[in-house]
Scaffold this motif. Structure first.
Motif, PDB file in Angstrom:
ATOM      1  N   GLY A 269      35.762  51.996  41.582  1.00  0.00           N
ATOM      2  CA  GLY A 269      34.501  52.821  42.051  1.00  0.00           C
ATOM      3  C   GLY A 269      34.420  52.735  43.629  1.00  0.00           C
ATOM      4  N   ALA A 270      35.000  51.873  44.273  1.00  0.00           N
ATOM      5  CA  ALA A 270      34.800  51.775  45.752  1.00  0.00           C
ATOM      6  C   ALA A 270      36.209  52.711  46.252  1.00  0.00           C
ATOM      7  N   LEU A 271      37.061  52.912  45.642  1.00  0.00           N
ATOM      8  CA  LEU A 271      38.333  53.959  46.227  1.00  0.00           C
ATOM      9  C   LEU A 271      37.470  55.233  45.967  1.00  0.00           C
ATOM     10  N   ILE A 272      36.715  55.616  45.108  1.00  0.00           N
ATOM     11  CA  ILE A 272      36.319  56.847  45.088  1.00  0.00           C
ATOM     12  C   ILE A 272      34.956  57.033  46.025  1.00  0.00           C
ATOM     13  N   ALA A 273      34.359  56.277  46.195  1.00  0.00           N
ATOM     14  CA  ALA A 273      32.963  56.010  47.042  1.00  0.00           C
ATOM     15  C   ALA A 273      33.406  56.109  48.472  1.00  0.00           C
ATOM     16  N   GLU A 274      34.538  56.044  48.727  1.00  0.00           N
ATOM     17  CA  GLU A 274      35.063  56.291  50.057  1.00  0.00           C
ATOM     18  C   GLU A 274      34.821  57.595  50.676  1.00  0.00           C
ATOM     19  N   ASP A 275      34.836  58.600  49.768  1.00  0.00           N
ATOM     20  CA  ASP A 275      34.431  60.023  49.973  1.00  0.00           C
ATOM     21  C   ASP A 275      33.009  60.157  50.210  1.00  0.00           C
ATOM     22  N   ARG A 276      32.681  60.434  51.685  1.00  0.00           N
ATOM     23  CA  ARG A 276      31.234  60.398  51.971  1.00  0.00           C
ATOM     24  C   ARG A 276      30.580  61.810  51.473  1.00  0.00           C
ATOM     25  N   ARG A 277      31.440  62.716  50.862  1.00  0.00           N
ATOM     26  CA  ARG A 277      30.883  63.757  49.982  1.00  0.00           C
ATOM     27  C   ARG A 277      30.016  63.502  48.793  1.00  0.00           C
ATOM     28  N   PHE A 278      30.059  62.162  48.313  1.00  0.00           N
ATOM     29  CA  PHE A 278      29.456  61.921  47.214  1.00  0.00           C
ATOM     30  C   PHE A 278      28.148  60.897  47.522  1.00  0.00           C
ATOM     31  N   ALA A 279      27.074  61.046  46.990  1.00  0.00           N
ATOM     32  CA  ALA A 279      26.021  60.301  46.867  1.00  0.00           C
ATOM     33  C   ALA A 279      25.898  59.218  45.843  1.00  0.00           C
ATOM     34  N   LYS A 280      26.724  59.487  44.768  1.00  0.00           N
ATOM     35  CA  LYS A 280      26.482  58.520  43.679  1.00  0.00           C
ATOM     36  C   LYS A 280      27.729  58.759  42.872  1.00  0.00           C
ATOM     37  N   VAL A 281      28.428  57.491  42.627  1.00  0.00           N
ATOM     38  CA  VAL A 281      29.688  57.217  41.973  1.00  0.00           C
ATOM     39  C   VAL A 281      29.483  56.591  40.639  1.00  0.00           C
ATOM     40  N   GLU A 282      29.715  56.871  39.559  1.00  0.00           N
ATOM     41  CA  GLU A 282      29.719  55.890  38.361  1.00  0.00           C
ATOM     42  C   GLU A 282      31.178  56.114  37.608  1.00  0.00           C
ATOM     43  N   LEU A 283      31.285  54.987  36.752  1.00  0.00           N
ATOM     44  CA  LEU A 283      32.293  54.936  36.076  1.00  0.00           C
ATOM     45  C   LEU A 283      32.057  54.391  34.650  1.00  0.00           C
ATOM     46  N   ASP A 284      32.319  55.065  33.412  1.00  0.00           N
ATOM     47  CA  ASP A 284      32.178  54.696  32.363  1.00  0.00           C
ATOM     48  C   ASP A 284      33.558  54.702  31.347  1.00  0.00           C
ATOM     49  N   LEU A 285      33.537  54.105  30.255  1.00  0.00           N
ATOM     50  CA  LEU A 285      34.664  54.320  29.377  1.00  0.00           C
ATOM     51  C   LEU A 285      34.294  54.832  28.096  1.00  0.00           C
ATOM     52  N   ALA A 286      35.047  55.732  27.509  1.00  0.00           N
ATOM     53  CA  ALA A 286      34.689  56.440  26.178  1.00  0.00           C
ATOM     54  C   ALA A 286      36.036  56.338  25.370  1.00  0.00           C
TER      55      ALA A 286
END
Length: 323
Positions: free
Chosen positions: A34-51
């Motif tokens: 999650g932290a890896l993706i949240a490095e991108d300042r173009r995102f206000a919210k990042v969530e990870l789930d499993l299915a």
């Protein structure tokens, strides 16, 4: 050119303190990923789930699906995006077979897809059978839709490479090694002079306005048709950037598993001489359509092709290209 796909068969998912595979289960550090993706300042919210298959779960709105992969001896994949700009299709690639990164976000509302992991909708998508790491992101305030699409596309590729790279850095063993090997067109023609020479013309949505396909990280829309060794498309050269209706588009996963390339490969040297693949545009203007047709024909004729297999992506406007 020889490509080896070293496949670890994934049969389960779980969050853990670090990312690795063991006994068929892909363990994922939710915090680190999650932290890896949240490095991108173009995102206000990042969530990870499993299915996982069989769960009472619907994934929506789906943008793209990416198979986790990394080049062995390297730390990246998808040339031009998360690997150096070099030719794909040779060497060894680690594949988390059965796993998928599913990117989600409300880019263009109804034109995104959904995945049912069980129930009557499940048989209509191959991704009800994959173990899905679902990435949902919301854009920063004021981010335009085409920038949002680019950010989400890159995030899915980045997460897929991260998962495979972490697994490659820990103890692992391939459950299967799939090999694709073919020399250049002239050498193959010398080997099989009596077999019909077949080229594959792959039509791709290239209409702009979030309807795009990328070849080596470059938008296909302004490009001219070219010739690819089939290994290139099976090894990350093509990436989906489409927000068209889900039933009418190819995801990045579909490019990596192009069934026509694989079917022609299986017949190569036996029934046909598979010359290669021409990725071509589906233009929105007449001159663009005529240009693509002329170039496709020119490449096929210069190769001495006896026939062509053609696939179409999308519907409506692309139907005129096929005609």
């Amino acid at each position: 050119m020889r490509l080896e796909l070293h496949k670890i068969h994934i049969t389960g998912l779980a969050f853990a303190e670090k990312t690795y595979t063991s006994g068929g289960t892909l363990f994922i550090s939710k915090e680190e990923a999650g932290a890896l993706i949240a490095e991108d300042r173009r995102f206000a919210k990042v969530e990870l789930d499993l299915a996982s298959p069989g769960e009472s779960t619907r994934i929506i709105p789906v943008k793209d699906v990416v198979e986790p992969r990394v080049k062995l001896g390297s730390s990246g994949y998808f040339p031009g995006f998360f690997a150096p700009m070099e030719k794909a299709g040779s060497g060894a690639t680690l594949v988390l077979d059965g796993a998928a990164v599913v990117t989600c976000g409300p880019i263009v509302a109804f034109q995104e897809g959904f995945i049912d992991m069980s129930g009557p909708g499940a048989p209509y998508t191959p991704f009800s059978k994959t173990y899905n790491v679902v990435l949902y992101v919301e854009p920063a305030e004021g981010l335009e839709k085409h920038h949002y699409e680019a950010a989400l596309r890159e995030a899915g590729l980045k997460l897929g490479v991260y998962l495979a790279r972490c697994c490659s850095e820990n103890e692992w063993k391939a459950d299967e090694v799939q090999v694709f090997e073919k020399d250049n067109t002239f050498e193959e023609t010398a080997k099989f002079p009596d077999l019909p020479k077949i080229v594959y013309v792959c039509m791709n949505i290239t209409q702009g306005l979030l309807h795009d396909t990328y070849l080596y990280a470059s938008d296909l829309r302004p490009a001219l048709p070219t010739l690819l060794h089939p290994n290139e498309v099976l090894d990350g050269a093509m990436v989906s950037g489409n927000c068209v209706s889900a039933c009418d588009k190819n995801t990045t996963w579909h490019h990596l598993h192009n069934p026509i390339v694989q079917a022609l490969y299986a017949r190569h040297g036996k029934e046909i001489n598979f010359l290669g693949m021409i990725p071509t545009q589906e233009s929105t203007v007449l001159d663009g359509k005529l240009r693509a047709v002329s170039m496709n024909l020119s490449i096929a004729q210069q190769l001495g092709a006896d026939g062509a297999v053609i696939s179409e992506e999308g519907y409506g406007n692309p139907d005129t290209d096929l005609c």
